[in-house]
Design a protein around this motif. Structure first.
Motif, short mmCIF file in Angstrom:
data_model
loop_
_atom_site.label_atom_id
_atom_site.label_comp_id
_atom_site.label_asym_id
_atom_site.label_seq_id
_atom_site.Cartn_x
_atom_site.Cartn_y
_atom_site.Cartn_z
N GLY A 130 0.80 -1.15 -0.17
CA GLY A 130 -0.07 -0.01 -0.15
C GLY A 130 0.84 1.22 -0.07
N ARG A 169 -3.68 -2.33 -4.62
CA ARG A 169 -2.88 -1.80 -3.51
C ARG A 169 -3.10 -2.38 -2.12
NH1 ARG A 169 -1.81 4.18 -4.13
NH2 ARG A 169 -0.62 3.99 -2.32
N GLY A 170 -2.32 -2.98 -1.40
CA GLY A 170 -2.46 -3.44 -0.09
C GLY A 170 -2.73 -2.12 0.74
N ALA A 171 -2.68 -2.43 2.09
CA ALA A 171 -3.04 -1.44 2.89
C ALA A 171 -2.14 -1.20 4.45
CB ALA A 171 -4.36 -1.29 3.37
N GLY A 172 -0.82 -1.62 4.04
CA GLY A 172 0.32 -1.78 5.28
C GLY A 172 0.22 -2.88 6.05
N ALA A 173 0.35 -3.93 5.56
CA ALA A 173 0.65 -5.11 6.33
C ALA A 173 1.59 -6.13 5.55
CB ALA A 173 -0.75 -6.05 6.51
N LEU B 35 -10.46 -4.01 -0.22
CA LEU B 35 -9.28 -3.22 0.03
C LEU B 35 -9.24 -1.88 -0.87
CD1 LEU B 35 -8.10 -5.73 1.54
CD2 LEU B 35 -5.84 -4.72 1.16
N ARG B 39 -10.06 2.20 0.14
CA ARG B 39 -8.82 3.00 -0.31
C ARG B 39 -9.71 4.17 -0.84
NH1 ARG B 39 -3.58 3.95 -1.43
NH2 ARG B 39 -3.03 1.82 -0.28
N VAL B 75 -2.95 -1.07 8.77
CA VAL B 75 -2.52 0.02 9.30
C VAL B 75 -2.73 1.42 8.43
CG1 VAL B 75 -0.73 -0.94 10.75
CG2 VAL B 75 0.00 0.18 8.64
N MET B 76 -2.73 1.40 7.09
CA MET B 76 -3.29 2.42 6.32
C MET B 76 -4.48 2.77 6.39
SD MET B 76 -0.70 1.67 3.22
CE MET B 76 -0.86 3.34 2.47
#
Lengths: 446, 162
Positions: A130, A169-173, B35, B39, B75-76
């Motif tokens: 992400g 896109r991932g999200a920070g993991a 996801l 976003r 976390v984002m």
């Protein structure tokens, strides 16, 4: 030091830094998509055979033979098949895929098209971490160009074969870089790794056969069809073909991503003029992590080893993701391990008890020792906690569903094995022997 | 009456975005778009308000609890409204060897925030590896990446934030 390292013609990094290297126009001028044209004339099984012959091994960390992985996909499955690209690069010390995505994304896209055709895949998902905003923009632009040019879409280069490619896109993991967690995440869930078997090649995305390949692995595929599998294989060792990207960071004069021969040693990478250019004045190497933060650490007397999978395995460490982190003699090894341990505690998904409980426990013990509050027995406790997550050796047989547990325990085992005296000194002196500057004075910060 | 979640412009962006996202997946797998949908919502609102999570869940045909489960894992995603600028400082090994711990301490003092704290303008967070180890130390501000930082360079970046 004058260069003594074996010179190679770069394959993956050849265009990096050149004007507009990321565009389709630039890629085509360099012979881009000619390999795909060749592959589209071949039978899918013959493509897989070529990749097997090339001895290409996965560049994401595990080093599994790519052609063999592709051959596990059942040919007679009535279900759709998928390709998932692992661009969730996040292991400390590893930063190579970012350069491919930013500077030459079409090389990866061509690899995707070849792999997809060989596997009978019609939908590919490129999963990027992400935080990769700029690499994602470059990659999306390249995908858009590929659609417009008829490389992706209803007919790949005019052939009666449809391929769609989507960026996610991932999200920070960090855990989503583990292949089954990546599939969970692609399915819109939290990234909890799955039990294996079944392996993704048989039961993967949406319960369908799926190949998960790293960005660099796929970017390596076009060269196999340009040069021929035998020529590609000959660039490397008997068991590992081609070149590889290594990421050099930490206390060296010139950190960066370098494309090297499989025969290049760690010492050459650090000291050679072509690569790291040695240590800053007055510093010596104390320790090196050779393959991303999970790879067992080596001491300064163990650097005469080729940076390829088998040679590093002999040293009881691993080539992993190519992340080489150098620590100089002013570096506190307790603090270094604390920093690495925190990462795994932070990134544990919490599914397996040994990892969920063990990783923060390691972190607390290391903090206690580093801050001078350590007691006799803490080192054995630390070792026991790490063993509960994954015993050492061997590598890869931990007590958790996925390899994050191994990755969290291996650094602890190896730091204790090679630098135990520093841990003991912290406890004996009730302080960090490196004082308030445990990282030396590198970097421009007062 | 509660304020609507979106302005008409935002609503258009959300509707078009959700339709595009869903089109990337098999018809019976709309939920795979979770996801990207979260976003999209965060891009529009700056965070994930509860009514937004419910809306995403409705479009993807899952329960709101499932949307929350995913949103809270990564976390984002911001489940609370963050400061205007979210600063993520990497303090992992390669960055710390190049002074990242000192950089974080400098930022804490300069912004008057401890890592993990936020005010209206800034959210300051210690983060794990940002894949910039060869150009350490680094940080991200609202996903914009900054690398090879020195004190002077960081001061110049902060000065531009209104």
């Amino acid at each position: 030091m004058a260069s003594t390292a074996k010179t190679i013609e770069p394959i993956i990094s050849a265009a990096w830094g050149k004007p507009q290297s990321w565009t389709l126009d630039s890629y085509r001028k360099r012979g881009g998509y000619e390999a795909l044209k060749k592959a589209l004339q071949m039978e899918p099984a013959a493509i897989i055979d070529e990749v097997k012959k090339s001895n290409l091994r996965g560049r994401g960390g595990a080093g599994f033979p790519t052609g063999l992985k592709w051959s596990f996909v059942p040919k007679d499955s009535p279900k759709p098949k998928y390709l998932a690209v692992n661009g969730d690069e996040s292991e400390p010390g590893t930063f190579k895929d970012r350069y491919i995505l930013e500077d030459d994304p079409h090389m990866m896209l061509e690899g995707i098209a070849i792999a997809s055709y060989a596997l009978g895949v019609h939908t590919c998902y490129v999963y990027l971490r992400g935080e990769f905003k700029f690499p994602a923009e470059r990659t999306q632009a390249a995908i858009d160009e590929a659609y417009k040019a008829g490389i992706f879409g209803k007919k790949v280069l005019g052939k009666d074969y449809e391929l769609n490619c989507y960026l996610v896109r991932g999200a920070g993991a960090y855990i989503c870089g583990e292949e089954t967690a990546l599939l969970e995440s692609l399915e819109g869930k939290k990234g909890w790794p799955r039990l294996k078997p079944p392996f993704p090649a048989v039961v993967g995305l949406f319960g369908c056969p799926t190949v998960v390949n790293n960005v660099e692995t796929l970017a390596s595929v076009p060269a196999i069809f340009q040069q021929g599998a035998d020529a590609y294989a000959k660039l490397g060792t008997d068991k590992s073909g081609g070149t590889r990207l290594v990421c050099l960071s930490g206390t060296v004069n010139r950190p960066g991503v370098y494309e090297v021969s499989m025969f290049t040693t760690l010492a050459e990478l650090i000291y050679d003029d072509k690569y790291g250019r040695g240590m800053p004045a007055g510093r010596k190497v104390k320790a090196v992590i050779p393959g991303g933060s999970s790879a067992p650490v080596l001491g300064a007397d163990e650097l005469d080893v080729a940076m390829e999978f088998e040679a590093l395995k002999v040293k009881q460490t691993m080539a992993g993701s190519g992340g080489v982190i150098v620590m100089d003699d002013a570096t506190c090894m307790v603090r270094s391990l604390w920093r690495v341990a925190r990462f795994y505690a932070e990134e544990s998904c919490g599914q397996c008890t040994p990892c969920r409980e063990g990783t923060p426990w390691q972190t607390r013990l290391l903090r206690k020792i580093e801050e001078g509050r350590g007691e006799p027995g803490d080192i054995d406790m630390l070792s026991n906690v790490a063993s509960s997550i994954a015993p050492y050796p061997p590598i890869g047989l931990g007590n958790t569903i996925c390899a994050l547990g191994d990755a969290a325990a291996l650094p602890t085992h190896s730091f204790l094995m090679r630098f135990r005296d520093e841990f003991e000194a912290h406890i004996r002196e009730h302080r960090c022997p490196f004082g308030d500057k445990p990282w030396g004075s590198f970097g421009d910060w007062s | 009456m509660a304020e609507p979640l979106f302005t008409s412009e935002e609503q258009k962006k959300f509707d078009a975005g959700i339709a595009e996202i869903i089109s990337h997946y098999p018809l019976d797998r709309k939920s795979a778009g979770m996801l990207p949908a979260l976003r999209l919502l965060q891009e529009i609102k700056g965070w994930l308000p509860p009514e937004g999570l419910r809306l995403v869940a409705k479009h993807l045909e899952v329960t709101p609890e499932r949307a929350m489960e995913v949103a809270s894992f990564y976390v984002m995603y911001h489940l609370k409204k963050p400061g205007k600028y979210v600063i993520d400082v990497c303090t992992n090994l390669s960055c710390s060897l190049w002074g990242a711990e000192k950089m974080l301490a400098y930022l804490e003092e300069k912004l008057g925030l401890k890592a993990g704290e936020a005010n209206e303008k800034f959210t300051l967070r210690e983060t794990e590896c940002l894949a910039s180890c060869g150009t350490a130390p680094c940080l991200q501000i609202n996903e914009d990446h900054h690398e090879s930082l020195t004190q002077a360079k960081l001061d110049a970046i902060l000065a531009k934030l209104s």
